[in-house]
Structures are given as C-alpha cells and as structure tokens.
Write an enzyme that holds these catalytic residues in place. Structure first.
Site, short mmCIF file in Angstrom:
data_model
loop_
_atom_site.label_atom_id
_atom_site.label_comp_id
_atom_site.label_asym_id
_atom_site.label_seq_id
_atom_site.Cartn_x
_atom_site.Cartn_y
_atom_site.Cartn_z
N PHE A 158 2.48 -5.44 7.14
CA PHE A 158 2.13 -6.85 7.30
C PHE A 158 2.49 -7.64 6.05
O PHE A 158 2.20 -7.22 4.92
CB PHE A 158 0.62 -7.03 7.51
CG PHE A 158 0.07 -6.38 8.74
CD1 PHE A 158 0.06 -7.06 9.95
CD2 PHE A 158 -0.48 -5.10 8.68
CE1 PHE A 158 -0.48 -6.46 11.09
CE2 PHE A 158 -1.02 -4.51 9.80
CZ PHE A 158 -1.02 -5.19 11.01
N ASP A 159 3.09 -8.80 6.25
CA ASP A 159 3.07 -9.81 5.20
C ASP A 159 1.62 -10.29 5.11
O ASP A 159 0.82 -10.06 6.03
CB ASP A 159 4.00 -10.97 5.60
CG ASP A 159 3.91 -12.14 4.65
OD1 ASP A 159 4.06 -11.94 3.44
OD2 ASP A 159 3.65 -13.26 5.12
N LEU A 160 1.27 -10.97 4.03
CA LEU A 160 -0.11 -11.41 3.85
C LEU A 160 -0.28 -12.89 4.17
O LEU A 160 -0.83 -13.26 5.21
CB LEU A 160 -0.57 -11.11 2.42
CG LEU A 160 -2.04 -11.39 2.11
CD1 LEU A 160 -2.97 -10.53 2.95
CD2 LEU A 160 -2.31 -11.17 0.62
N ASP A 161 0.22 -13.75 3.29
CA ASP A 161 0.03 -15.20 3.44
C ASP A 161 0.68 -15.72 4.72
O ASP A 161 1.86 -15.50 4.97
CB ASP A 161 0.65 -15.95 2.25
CG ASP A 161 -0.11 -15.69 0.96
OD1 ASP A 161 -1.33 -15.51 1.02
OD2 ASP A 161 0.54 -15.70 -0.11
N ILE A 197 5.52 -7.15 10.25
CA ILE A 197 5.03 -8.40 10.83
C ILE A 197 5.04 -9.49 9.77
O ILE A 197 4.52 -9.29 8.67
CB ILE A 197 3.57 -8.24 11.33
CG1 ILE A 197 3.34 -6.87 11.99
CG2 ILE A 197 3.17 -9.39 12.23
CD1 ILE A 197 4.07 -6.64 13.26
#
Length: 218
Positions: free
Chosen positions: A7-10, A162
């Site tokens: 996963f990307d975060l922001d 993602i």
C-alpha cells in the site's frame, strides 16, 4: 494466487490530503513565496516532499527553512487533520487473517510514516515498511516496490501495489507487480487510468474481490 499486498500511505489508506495541502500553503506563506491553489498542488502529490517543494517554490535548495516550515505545521496539525478512509482497517485485518504479506511503500520519511500508521493502529499489520529514507530512487522508480518484495521474499507476479497517484502505478508496473489505482484519489480516476493500471478499485474491500476472482480478469 495473490500472496502480498503493498500500500501507498498518503491518499490511499490514510486521508492526509488536507494536512498535506495546508502544510504546503503554510510553508509558502511563511517563507514569503507566491501562494498556490489546491488545484496547483494536487497533481504533484505523491512525489517526494523535496520534488514538490522545488516545483512549488522555484527554488533548488528546499532543505532549509521551507522544509522546516512544512514539517512544523504538519507535525502540529497531524492528529487534527488526518483521517482513515472507509473499510481500510477491516480490509487489512482480513488480509492479515488470510496470511497475506502486507507492506507500505511510501515517499514519506520514516518517522511520519510510523506516526501515521500508529495513529490508526495499522502498524502492527505491516510486515515491511519502505519509505523514502530506505531507497536511493523513490517512486516512480521500481526500487521502492522491489525493495518491499525482496524484504518479504514474495513473487512480484503474486503481488498487488495499491496507490492513489501516477507514481504508484508507474513504480508497480516497472517492478512487475499488479498496479491498482484507487478511485478516491484527489487526482481523479480518469487521470489514473492514463497510466494503465491493472485494476481500479472503488472500495477497499474490492481488493478481496480481486484476490478471489483472480488477476487474469483484469
């Protein structure tokens, strides 16, 4: 069969959009630079802080007072402005329950990444965390995604990445993993589709559906 989800975060699993935009606006004002609108800031979100600041300020050296202003505001207002996106924790819990390896691949620095994950009790689920501090080349280069894959010992061909920005999709595709864009991106679904993601999800639980349906139906 998918064995890993990154996963990307922001803007992907945590809604830090308003915090980031407000932090940039404050930093520019605090340093006497020309203000920018939300519409001017949003297309560059997802790249590193330094890359964005160079674009926004027109300055080459942004590691002094400009970065200090940004981080000061960002830290002060973090808990007030960040939010979790719907169904994130429930989906991550389900993936973990199924034995799926999980990781974060972000252009944030490590301290703020950890702070954000702890804020929403997500840190305990992550088997690896790759930040801008951990790589030589940030997204859109494949190095961050490949680093996560290597850390976890998983097959790129059985991995989903993602993200909410073009750099997430570009990094994923260059690394040979499945690229998944999120429709709630501030950049808009149409913008993400220009980068040819393998999937676009409209709900975090769509990840489970992709896994159950199979990646051959992309």
């Amino acid at each position: 069969m998918i064995e890993c989800v990154l996963f990307d975060l922001d803007g992907t699993i945590v809604d830090t959009n308003e915090l980031i935009i407000s932090s940039f606006m404050y930093a520019l004002k605090d340093n006497g630079l020309a203000p920018l609108t939300r519409e001017e800031i949003i297309p560059h979100m997802g790249t590193t802080l330094q890359q964005q600041m160079r674009v926004f300020s027109g300055l080459e050296d942004v590691n002094g007072t400009l970065e200090k202003s940004y981080r000061s505001y960002n830290n002060e207002h973090h808990d007030e402005l960040v939010r979790s996106f719907p169904l994130v924790k429930e989906t991550i819990e389900e993936l973990s329950r199924r034995g799926i390896k999980l990781g974060i691949v972000t252009t944030k620095i490590r301290p703020t990444t950890i702070k954000t994950l702890e804020r929403f009790d997500l840190l305990k689920y992550m088997d690896t965390i790759v930040t801008v501090n951990d790589v030589t080349e940030p997204k859109p280069h494949p190095e961050p995604v490949l680093t996560a894959v290597k850390n976890l010992g998983v097959d790129p061909r059985k991995t989903l990445m993602i993200g909410d920005s073009a750099v997430d999709i570009q990094s994923a595709k260059a690394a040979g993993v499945y690229a998944v864009g999120v429709s709630w991106s501030l950049k808009g679904e149409d913008t993400l589709r220009k980068y040819d993601p393998d999937f676009i999800i409209h709900n975090m639980k769509d990840i489970i559906e992709i896994m159950e349906r199979g990646t051959n139906e992309s």
